[in-house]
Scaffold this motif. Structure first.
Motif, short mmCIF file in Angstrom:
data_model
loop_
_atom_site.label_atom_id
_atom_site.label_comp_id
_atom_site.label_asym_id
_atom_site.label_seq_id
_atom_site.Cartn_x
_atom_site.Cartn_y
_atom_site.Cartn_z
N LYS A 1 0.89 -1.22 -0.08
CA LYS A 1 -0.05 -0.11 0.10
C LYS A 1 0.86 1.37 -0.01
O LYS A 1 0.63 2.26 -0.63
CB LYS A 1 -0.72 0.14 1.17
CG LYS A 1 -2.05 -1.16 1.36
CD LYS A 1 -2.61 -1.14 2.41
CE LYS A 1 -3.63 -2.30 2.43
NZ LYS A 1 -4.44 -2.47 3.70
N GLN A 2 2.26 1.23 0.64
CA GLN A 2 3.03 2.34 0.83
C GLN A 2 3.45 2.54 -0.70
O GLN A 2 3.42 3.72 -0.94
CB GLN A 2 4.12 2.11 1.64
CG GLN A 2 4.95 3.14 1.75
CD GLN A 2 6.36 2.76 2.67
OE1 GLN A 2 6.30 1.80 3.18
NE2 GLN A 2 7.28 3.86 2.65
N VAL A 3 3.85 1.53 -1.36
CA VAL A 3 4.39 1.59 -2.78
C VAL A 3 3.27 2.26 -3.85
O VAL A 3 3.75 3.07 -4.48
CB VAL A 3 4.90 0.22 -3.25
CG1 VAL A 3 5.30 0.35 -4.57
CG2 VAL A 3 6.09 -0.32 -2.45
N LEU A 4 2.04 1.69 -3.52
CA LEU A 4 1.11 2.24 -4.48
C LEU A 4 0.77 3.59 -4.22
O LEU A 4 0.43 4.56 -5.30
CB LEU A 4 -0.05 1.30 -4.21
CG LEU A 4 0.02 -0.11 -4.74
CD1 LEU A 4 -1.44 -0.77 -4.45
CD2 LEU A 4 0.22 -0.25 -6.03
N LYS A 5 0.77 4.03 -2.99
CA LYS A 5 0.58 5.36 -2.74
C LYS A 5 1.77 6.52 -3.06
O LYS A 5 1.46 7.29 -3.62
CB LYS A 5 0.30 5.66 -0.93
CG LYS A 5 0.16 7.10 -0.44
CD LYS A 5 0.19 7.14 0.97
CE LYS A 5 -0.27 8.64 1.49
NZ LYS A 5 0.03 8.71 2.68
N THR A 6 2.78 5.89 -2.93
CA THR A 6 4.10 6.64 -3.44
C THR A 6 4.10 6.70 -4.92
O THR A 6 4.36 7.78 -5.70
CB THR A 6 5.37 6.13 -3.10
OG1 THR A 6 5.43 5.84 -1.76
CG2 THR A 6 6.35 6.92 -3.45
N ILE A 7 3.33 5.94 -5.67
CA ILE A 7 3.28 5.84 -7.08
C ILE A 7 2.23 7.04 -7.33
O ILE A 7 2.63 7.67 -8.55
CB ILE A 7 2.90 4.53 -7.72
CG1 ILE A 7 4.13 3.55 -7.65
CG2 ILE A 7 2.35 4.63 -9.19
CD1 ILE A 7 3.62 2.03 -7.82
N LEU A 8 1.31 7.08 -6.87
CA LEU A 8 0.11 8.11 -7.14
C LEU A 8 0.86 9.53 -6.75
O LEU A 8 0.64 10.36 -7.67
CB LEU A 8 -0.87 7.86 -6.01
CG LEU A 8 -2.30 6.84 -6.86
CD1 LEU A 8 -3.24 6.77 -5.85
CD2 LEU A 8 -2.57 7.61 -7.89
N ASN B 1 7.39 8.16 -10.22
CA ASN B 1 8.65 8.51 -10.64
C ASN B 1 9.54 7.21 -10.25
O ASN B 1 9.60 6.55 -9.25
CB ASN B 1 9.12 9.61 -9.29
CG ASN B 1 10.43 10.17 -9.79
OD1 ASN B 1 11.45 9.32 -9.62
ND2 ASN B 1 10.64 11.41 -9.94
N ALA B 2 10.47 6.92 -11.42
CA ALA B 2 11.03 5.53 -11.26
C ALA B 2 12.26 5.57 -10.19
O ALA B 2 12.43 4.60 -9.49
CB ALA B 2 11.52 5.15 -12.53
N GLN B 3 12.79 6.53 -10.33
CA GLN B 3 13.89 6.87 -9.25
C GLN B 3 13.54 6.72 -7.77
O GLN B 3 14.16 6.12 -6.93
CB GLN B 3 14.61 7.90 -9.32
CG GLN B 3 15.97 8.24 -8.76
CD GLN B 3 16.77 9.57 -9.13
OE1 GLN B 3 16.10 10.34 -10.00
NE2 GLN B 3 17.84 9.68 -8.73
N VAL B 4 12.39 7.26 -7.50
CA VAL B 4 11.78 7.57 -6.07
C VAL B 4 11.30 5.91 -5.66
O VAL B 4 11.80 5.35 -4.51
CB VAL B 4 10.77 8.28 -5.87
CG1 VAL B 4 10.18 7.96 -4.55
CG2 VAL B 4 11.00 9.60 -6.19
N ALA C 1 14.36 3.55 -5.27
CA ALA C 1 14.78 3.65 -3.73
C ALA C 1 14.00 2.91 -2.80
O ALA C 1 14.52 2.34 -1.73
CB ALA C 1 15.17 5.00 -3.54
N LEU C 2 12.70 2.99 -2.85
CA LEU C 2 11.94 2.59 -1.90
C LEU C 2 11.85 0.95 -1.88
O LEU C 2 12.12 0.42 -0.80
CB LEU C 2 10.48 2.96 -2.07
CG LEU C 2 9.28 2.47 -1.14
CD1 LEU C 2 9.54 3.06 0.39
CD2 LEU C 2 8.00 2.95 -1.59
N LEU C 3 11.95 0.67 -2.97
CA LEU C 3 11.99 -0.81 -3.33
C LEU C 3 13.38 -1.43 -2.63
O LEU C 3 13.28 -2.53 -2.11
CB LEU C 3 11.79 -1.28 -4.70
CG LEU C 3 10.53 -1.14 -5.27
CD1 LEU C 3 10.54 -1.48 -6.69
CD2 LEU C 3 9.52 -1.86 -4.34
N GLN C 4 14.53 -0.80 -3.02
CA GLN C 4 15.81 -1.28 -2.50
C GLN C 4 15.69 -1.22 -1.10
O GLN C 4 16.63 -2.17 -0.44
CB GLN C 4 16.93 -0.02 -2.89
CG GLN C 4 17.26 -0.20 -4.48
CD GLN C 4 17.93 -1.39 -4.80
OE1 GLN C 4 18.46 -2.25 -3.86
NE2 GLN C 4 18.40 -1.43 -6.14
#
Length: 575
Positions: free
Chosen positions: A90-97, A102-105, A108-111
């Motif tokens: 859910k955090q990742v999906l929210k960040t995508i929105l 933004n691929a760079q952001v 970094a979150l996935l890393q």
């Protein structure tokens, strides 16, 4: 966990949640084949969703059943908590929105959370998505599909973590998105999701390779129902190019027909991709078309190779060494392969050109920077040296063996199984012709390498490569010095007979004829059995081969068979 079993788990869980009190045991007993660790994992994820929806009673009920089953099965898990994984999703999906994907952001979150992207994360995503589908209105579901689709687009090429896990997560995301969004609601996005799902299946590491390719083809074909040339020409061309790649890799169906489909798809893409308008896509599609033409079975082989060379040379007009060094090197490598197969022109000169292309590619593709490309080119260079006419034959074979061994420094069975098998097959051929060293020992090394290749080239997964490698192995068995000669010949005969189950007259007439020719040779040398019976079998094999080898088109093969038949008749006359 495959999709069918995953759906079966969810159906069972829904039955448990809906059943009258006291009937849980009977339902579980009736579905005993589903009571395993996978069911427990699915239950845990459903509990999380029920809790989020406020269904505390259902969550508690399911938690108790899961606890009892866990105790009964004696299961424990060291995996990340699915609750934590769902929160992270859910955090990742929210960040995508928030960042507009933004691929760079996102990278970094996935890393920072690689430990959560395990083999279970795809299941968490899929199950949550399926349960959300029942909760959301059509517009909300469509919006969620778009975000999940973007997540899949970002994680598929993600370089961190485990590549196989990342692809499973991407596939699950595309599948969820396609259940949340219908073709009628947003046809263009629906087509894009199918296109991307096809690419994920084409690159998939897990699952059966043949089935993955079939799913890729089906997904691309679905995308083309919307992405027509008239409505979306660039999307149509992109999908045609990828469909061509899928057909080029296809295991099921007739090989010759698959290659024709691939060629048709690449040629279709080039109707849109012009050099001026889409130079990189034009070059890439010419590169792909060149590869398909090199492998083409139908039409005139010599002309196919000339067309392949023209395609690679066209690609090199865009893929220059300065602008696209890795693409340039890759194309040089494949151009070298085309020169190895070339029929027109002087053979010796073609091989020299091939060697020059491979050596050029190795100037860019070093082992340190591009290990897999380096290994591929080393393998091809080994083949060129093995076929070389100019120079000292013994020294050329030593260079070939050295190149194959170099490739195997990178290619392992676990990481590059197909390339590992191919290189072992080639190494075996080099050892079987080696001049230096002990002949008997070289033949043993050849047998060991062919047998290694057959660990990967199974009849089920790679029938053509299996048949080719088995044929080579049988030939070495006939020449073998160590072991019982009679036993070696029996092994060769058994191999040729198995190979003929793949090399049928209808599918591979020339391979079929060649194998009958070899089988006839084996019977003519046979020690076991009655001499006259072996002669009769040899004659039958030779005459069968003549059904495909006529004197006009195959004068050398026809002459060899006639000589062999005459030799047997002479033996009979001499008693």
């Amino acid at each position: 966990m495959n999709e069918q079993r995953r759906d079966a788990y969810l159906t069972l869980i829904n039955a448990l949640l809906a059943c009258p009190s006291g009937e849980e045991g009977k339902i579980l007993q009736d579905n005993a084949e589903l009571v395993d660790a996978g069911l427990l994992e699915t239950m845990v994820r459903v509990v999380l969703v029920l809790t989020e929806r406020g269904d505390e009673q259902g969550a508690q009920f399911l938690t108790e059943i899961a606890s009892q089953l866990g105790t009964m099965l004696g299961l424990t898990s060291s995996r990340p908590n699915p609750d934590v994984q769902l929160d992270f999703l859910k955090q990742v999906l929210k960040t995508i929105l928030e960042t507009q994907a933004n691929a760079q952001v996102i990278d970094a979150l996935l890393q920072k959370n690689l430990h959560l992207l395990d083999e279970n994360f795809a299941q968490v995503l899929y199950d949550w998505g399926q349960l959300m589908r029942a909760e959301l209105k059509a517009e909300q579901a469509q919006n969620l599909a778009l975000v999940i689709g973007e997540f899949s687009n970002l994680i598929e090429p993600f370089s961190g973590g485990n590549e196989a896990n990342n692809l499973e997560i991407a596939i699950a995301g595309y599948q969820v998105a396609l259940t949340l969004l219908t073709r009628d609601q947003n046809p263009e996005t629906w087509a894009t999701l199918h296109h991307n799902l096809g690419t994920a299946y084409r690159n998939r590491i897990r699952g059966e390779r043949a089935e993955n390719i079939e799913r890729a083809i089906a997904s691309y074909q679905a995308a083309l129902e919307i992405s027509t040339r008239e409505a979306f020409p660039t999307d149509w061309a992109s999908t045609q190019n990828n469909l061509g790649l899928a057909y080029s890799s296809r295991i099921r169906g007739e090989l010759a027909e698959n290659i024709e489909w691939a060629i048709a798809s690449f040629e279709a893409a080039l109707q849109v991709y012009s050099r001026d308008g889409f130079p990189r896509q034009w070059a890439r599609t010419h590169y792909n078309l060149g590869n398909a033409l090199v492998n083409r079975i139908q039409e005139e082989k010599a002309e196919n190779i000339e067309q392949a060379i023209a395609c690679f040379e066209a690609a090199l007009q865009v893929y220059t060494r300065d602008a696209f060094p890795t693409n340039w090197a890759d194309t040089q490598n494949n151009l070298g392969t085309a020169y190895l197969y070339r029929i027109q022109g002087e053979t010796a000169e073609n091989i020299e050109r091939a060697i020059a292309c491979f050596q050029a590619a190795l100037e860019i593709c070093t082992r340190q920077e591009y290990p897999s490309d380096w290994a591929d080119t080393q393998n091809n260079l080994g083949t060129a040296y093995g076929d070389r006419i100019r120079g000292d034959e013994a020294e050329n074979l030593e260079k070939a063996i050295a190149s194959y061994h170099a490739a195997l420094e990178v290619y392992s069975r676990d990481t590059f199984p197909q390339q590992w098998a191919m290189t072992h097959n080639n190494l075996a051929t080099a050892y079987s012709h080696r001049i230096k060293g002990e002949v008997a020992e070289n033949l043993e090394k050849a047998i060991a390498s062919y047998e290694a290749a057959l660990q990967v080239y199974t009849r089920e997964d790679f029938p053509n490569y299996w048949a080719s490698t088995q044929t080579n192995l049988a030939a070495v068995c006939l020449k073998r010095i160590w072991g019982e000669k009679a036993e070696n010949i029996e092994r060769a005969i058994a191999i040729y007979q198995e190979v003929l189950e793949v090399y049928t007259f209808e599918a591979f007439p020339l391979n079929w004829a060649e194998t009958h020719h070899h089988l006839g040779n084996a019977y003519s040398q046979r020690i076991c059995g009655e001499k006259e019976q072996n002669r009769t079998k040899a004659i039958a094999c030779y005459k069968t081969a003549l059904d495909a080898y006529n004197p006009d088109d195959f004068p050398d093969q026809w002459a060899d068979l006639q000589i062999n038949l005459a030799a047997i008749e002479r033996e009979r006359m001499e008693g």
